[in-house]
Design an enzyme around this catalytic site. Structure first.
Site, short mmCIF file in Angstrom:
data_model
loop_
_atom_site.label_atom_id
_atom_site.label_comp_id
_atom_site.label_asym_id
_atom_site.label_seq_id
_atom_site.Cartn_x
_atom_site.Cartn_y
_atom_site.Cartn_z
N GLN A 11 0.73 -1.12 -0.12
CA GLN A 11 0.09 0.13 0.01
C GLN A 11 0.73 1.29 -0.01
O GLN A 11 1.88 1.31 0.64
CB GLN A 11 -0.70 -0.13 1.27
CG GLN A 11 -1.98 0.82 1.16
CD GLN A 11 -3.13 0.66 2.22
OE1 GLN A 11 -3.47 -0.44 2.27
NE2 GLN A 11 -3.77 1.55 2.61
N SER A 90 4.08 -6.78 2.60
CA SER A 90 2.76 -6.64 3.05
C SER A 90 1.73 -7.11 2.12
O SER A 90 1.62 -8.12 1.80
CB SER A 90 2.56 -5.03 3.68
OG SER A 90 1.38 -4.97 4.35
N LEU A 91 0.64 -6.19 1.69
CA LEU A 91 -0.35 -6.20 0.74
C LEU A 91 0.10 -6.94 -0.51
O LEU A 91 -0.39 -8.02 -0.88
CB LEU A 91 -1.00 -4.89 0.48
CG LEU A 91 -1.79 -5.19 -0.86
CD1 LEU A 91 -3.18 -5.81 -0.37
CD2 LEU A 91 -2.31 -3.54 -1.13
N ARG A 115 -9.45 -7.87 4.05
CA ARG A 115 -8.35 -7.40 4.77
C ARG A 115 -8.20 -6.06 4.61
O ARG A 115 -8.29 -5.50 6.00
CB ARG A 115 -7.10 -8.08 4.24
CG ARG A 115 -5.73 -7.82 4.95
CD ARG A 115 -4.70 -8.09 4.17
NE ARG A 115 -3.25 -8.11 4.50
CZ ARG A 115 -2.59 -6.81 4.29
NH1 ARG A 115 -2.93 -6.19 3.41
NH2 ARG A 115 -1.47 -6.75 4.91
N HIS A 201 0.51 -3.41 10.79
CA HIS A 201 1.39 -4.41 11.26
C HIS A 201 1.94 -3.95 12.65
O HIS A 201 3.02 -4.17 13.14
CB HIS A 201 2.89 -4.11 10.37
CG HIS A 201 2.27 -4.62 9.11
ND1 HIS A 201 2.17 -5.95 8.74
CD2 HIS A 201 2.25 -4.02 7.80
CE1 HIS A 201 1.87 -6.05 7.50
NE2 HIS A 201 1.73 -4.79 6.99
N GLN A 250 0.46 -12.10 9.53
CA GLN A 250 1.19 -10.98 8.99
C GLN A 250 0.55 -9.46 9.13
O GLN A 250 1.20 -8.35 9.23
CB GLN A 250 1.14 -11.36 7.30
CG GLN A 250 1.90 -10.43 6.57
CD GLN A 250 1.07 -9.73 5.44
OE1 GLN A 250 0.03 -9.28 5.31
NE2 GLN A 250 1.81 -9.88 4.13
#
Length: 311
Positions: A11, A90-91, A115, A201, A250
């Site tokens: 992102q 991440s994403l 998510r 996170h 995650q």
């Protein structure tokens, strides 16, 4: 022997117009955008291709970016580009898993839509924040965070190990702001609060991970064609059976991107192809290792250029 990795941004890489040229020129890409929009009940073309306020809202960003990255990936593969391993920040890990054969494209898009909603809504607006810390070693940042006391103790942690000299911290807004001041006093070149909608996170997002776990149970995962490297441990994943647990963790665990890239280099990967808008990951790689080659596929013309270079 040379090894190639496909890597995917997270992102923040999104921008209006991303993927529009792929949609216009490729039936494969067009199908992914159209089917993703239909699956989610969203006008994916308007979301990705036109200037709009939704694109920067987490609940929309995640689905838009993964749709774009997977459309670009399918075109790259049609042109003959094939990775030996994948990873995503991440994403971007969802794109990496789909590109490695572990998940259908539309399931990846559906999961990240859920998510994004969970990540945006789990912590009330304003209560959580993130801060980019520049020019300080990760170990020193960890030391300063461990020394936090009072109300701030335990309420700020590392979110992203992006590259040497760029670490992101996350947590309760007041704790992150206090940590930023301590880090600057301890020698950080800069500590800059980020314009994000939550403490991504962070352990504060454990409830989001628990809800996401339920959604993950509804998705069919496939044996991997190639390995991917997970953010949670920075280790290679070859057994799809561990993927649900890793994706659950995650959401609230640090993104070990720098360690993931170092692990891939140790595996013999010397060519990295960043797929998606922007060149964020290429920028990180310059600070992680100068001994590898990095290519970008962000617009249609890039596919041909990279294919000619690597084939």
């Amino acid at each position: 022997m040379s090894k190639t990795a496909f890597i995917y941004p997270g992102q923040g890489a999104q921008k209006a117009g991303m993927g529009a040229d792929f949609y216009e020129r490729s039936e494969t890409a067009r199908a992914i955008f159209d089917q993703a929009g239909e699956k989610l009940g969203l006008d994916m073309k308007a979301l990705c291709f036109e200037e709009n306020e939704k694109l920067d809202l987490t609940e929309y960003t995640q689905a838009a970016l993964v749709t774009t990255c997977l459309a670009m990936t399918r075109v790259a593969k049609e042109r003959g580009l094939k990775p030996d391993i994948t990873a995503g920040l991440s994403l971007g890990e969802y794109s990496a898993i789909a590109a490695a054969g572990g998940m259908d494209d539309l399931d990846a898009v559906r999961l990240v839509r859920k998510r994004g909603i969970l990540m945006q809504n789990t912590v009330p607006a304003g209560e959580g924040g993130m801060c980019a810390v520049m020019g300080m070693e990760a170990s020193k940042i960890e030391e300063v965070l461990e020394e936090m006391d009072g109300e701030e103790a335990g309420n700020v942690t590392v979110a992203n190990y992006n590259c040497p000299g760029q670490i992101v911290i996350t947590g309760k807004t007041s704790a992150v702001e206090a940590a930023a001041e301590r880090l600057k006093a301890a020698g950080a070149k800069r500590a800059m609060m980020l314009n994000v909608s939550g403490p991504f996170h962070s352990p504060l997002l454990v409830p989001a991970g628990e809800e996401l776990a339920k959604e993950l149970e509804t998705v069919t995962l496939h044996p991997l064609d190639i390995p991917y490297v997970t953010n949670v441990t920075a280790e290679k994943v070859e057994d799809i059976g561990v993927t649900r647990e890793l994706l659950t963790k995650q959401v609230s665990s640090p993104v070990r991107w720098m360690q993931s890239m170092e692990a891939m280099i140790r595996e013999g990967v010397d060519i990295f192809v960043e797929i998606g808008p922007g060149k964020t990951l290429a920028g990180f790689m310059k600070k992680i290792s100068r001994d590898v080659k990095v290519y970008n596929i962000a617009v249609w013309e890039d596919v041909e250029k990279v294919a000619q270079e690597l084939q």
